[in-house]
Write an enzyme that holds these catalytic residues in place. Structure first.
Site, PDB file in Angstrom:
ATOM      1  N   ASP A  28       0.874  -1.178   0.000  1.00 60.95           N
ATOM      2  CA  ASP A  28       0.000   0.000   0.000  1.00 60.95           C
ATOM      3  C   ASP A  28       0.910   1.227   0.000  1.00 60.95           C
ATOM      4  OD1 ASP A  28      -1.869   1.940   0.465  1.00 60.95           O
ATOM      5  OD2 ASP A  28      -2.737   1.056   2.241  1.00 60.95           O
ATOM      6  N   PHE A  44      -9.778  -0.551  -0.330  1.00 58.82           N
ATOM      7  CA  PHE A  44      -9.473  -1.536   0.717  1.00 58.82           C
ATOM      8  C   PHE A  44      -9.999  -2.896   0.279  1.00 58.82           C
ATOM      9  CE2 PHE A  44      -9.278  -3.792   4.639  1.00 58.82           C
ATOM     10  CZ  PHE A  44      -8.067  -3.349   5.143  1.00 58.82           C
ATOM     11  N   VAL A  45      -9.071  -3.845   0.116  1.00 57.81           N
ATOM     12  CA  VAL A  45      -9.446  -5.155  -0.429  1.00 57.81           C
ATOM     13  C   VAL A  45      -9.275  -6.256   0.628  1.00 57.81           C
ATOM     14  CG1 VAL A  45      -8.948  -4.530  -2.813  1.00 57.81           C
ATOM     15  CG2 VAL A  45      -7.125  -5.505  -1.425  1.00 57.81           C
TER      16      VAL A  45
HETATM   17  P1  IMP Z   1       1.989  -0.626   3.701  1.00 63.07           P
HETATM   18  O1  IMP Z   1       3.107  -0.620   4.697  1.00 63.07           O
HETATM   19  O2  IMP Z   1       1.185   0.637   3.739  1.00 63.07           O
HETATM   20  O3  IMP Z   1       2.474  -0.966   2.311  1.00 63.07           O
HETATM   21  O4  IMP Z   1       0.950  -1.728   4.192  1.00 63.07           O
HETATM   22  C1  IMP Z   1       1.160  -3.079   3.954  1.00 63.07           C
HETATM   23  C2  IMP Z   1       0.323  -3.951   4.836  1.00 63.07           C
HETATM   24  O5  IMP Z   1      -0.915  -3.338   5.192  1.00 63.07           O
HETATM   25  C3  IMP Z   1      -0.072  -5.207   4.081  1.00 63.07           C
HETATM   26  O6  IMP Z   1       0.861  -6.231   4.282  1.00 63.07           O
HETATM   27  C4  IMP Z   1      -1.425  -5.551   4.642  1.00 63.07           C
HETATM   28  O7  IMP Z   1      -1.273  -6.356   5.787  1.00 63.07           O
HETATM   29  C5  IMP Z   1      -2.009  -4.218   5.024  1.00 63.07           C
HETATM   30  N1  IMP Z   1      -2.892  -3.683   3.962  1.00 63.07           N
HETATM   31  C6  IMP Z   1      -2.646  -2.665   3.116  1.00 63.07           C
HETATM   32  N2  IMP Z   1      -3.669  -2.464   2.287  1.00 63.07           N
HETATM   33  C7  IMP Z   1      -4.589  -3.391   2.614  1.00 63.07           C
HETATM   34  C8  IMP Z   1      -5.888  -3.718   2.072  1.00 63.07           C
HETATM   35  O8  IMP Z   1      -6.417  -3.107   1.127  1.00 63.07           O
HETATM   36  N3  IMP Z   1      -6.520  -4.761   2.658  1.00 63.07           N
HETATM   37  C9  IMP Z   1      -5.995  -5.464   3.697  1.00 63.07           C
HETATM   38  N4  IMP Z   1      -4.792  -5.206   4.214  1.00 63.07           N
HETATM   39  C10 IMP Z   1      -4.100  -4.168   3.682  1.00 63.07           C
END
Ligand code: IMP
Length: 184
Positions: free
Chosen positions: A103, A150-151
């Site tokens: 994300d 959000f998935v």
């Molecule tokens: P980042 O550090 O913002 O890239 O977030 C990564 C982590 O957030 C992922 O490994 C997921 O566990 C969680 N995450 C991010 N987006 C989503 C989503 O759309 N659905 C569910 N979990 C998410």
């Protein structure tokens, strides 16, 4: 689970199987004859990893990390903390981090840097999904670029729910707006 919680199915079971097979073929090609330490980031990536490793014709070792990045809310906290570290020393080894979704990319950025500091032979990332934001870390192996929504499903949760769905879909906003209303 209420089927109406899912606004739209993005990737069916068949789409996911095809995507994982394509990623496995690339990994098999690039690590031919090598040993690979597959590091799975729990819990979200566990279903993806189980499908991926069964398609690898390599000598694979599995290890797991738990990092905290999300609470019960559908937005990144920006805080990355190692809750469970690797069981093994990765010095001199080829490491593949298996992640469910990128994300903001904060989690992976931190993890790649952390694992590289342990002197492995290599560290690469296999991520099933990358949100379409355009400026995050690009994984070497990528499944799909997905919409910035959000998935849930196929390991991905909202507040520990929906991980067991065989497909990936967009969670209806009403699910988290109800929770936010309840908190107020
Ligand atoms: P980042 O550090 O913002 O890239 O977030 C990564 C982590 O957030 C992922 O490994 C997921 O566990 C969680 N995450 C991010 N987006 C989503 C989503 O759309 N659905 C569910 N979990 C998410």
């Amino acid at each position: 689970m209420n089927p109406q919680d899912i606004k739209e199915i993005l990737y069916t079971k068949e789409d996911l199987d095809e995507t994982v097979s394509r990623m496995a073929a690339q990994i098999n090609e690039n690590y031919k004859g090598k040993k690979l330490v597959v590091v799975t980031i729990l819990k979200g990536a566990c279903i993806f990893m189980c499908d991926l490793v069964r398609k690898l014709d390599l000598d694979v070792e599995m290890d797991f990390m738990i990092v905290s990045s999300y609470g019960s809310q559908a937005k990144s906290s920006g805080v990355v903390r190692i809750v469970k570290d690797l069981d093994q020393d990765i010095t001199g080894k080829d490491v593949l981090i298996v992640e469910d979704i990128i994300d903001t990319g904060l989690t992976l950025k931190y993890l790649v840097k952390n694992l590289k500091s342990r002197n492995p032979a290599s560290v690469h990332v296999a991520a099933l999904l990358l949100k379409d934001l355009g400026n995050q870390l690009q994984p070497k192996y990528l499944g799909k670029v997905c919409p910035n929504e959000f998935v849930v499903g196929y390991g991905l949760d909202y507040d520990e729910r929906y991980r067991n769905l065989p497909y990936i879909g967009i969670l209806d906003e009403k699910v988290y707006s109800q929770d936010q209303d309840a908190e107020e």
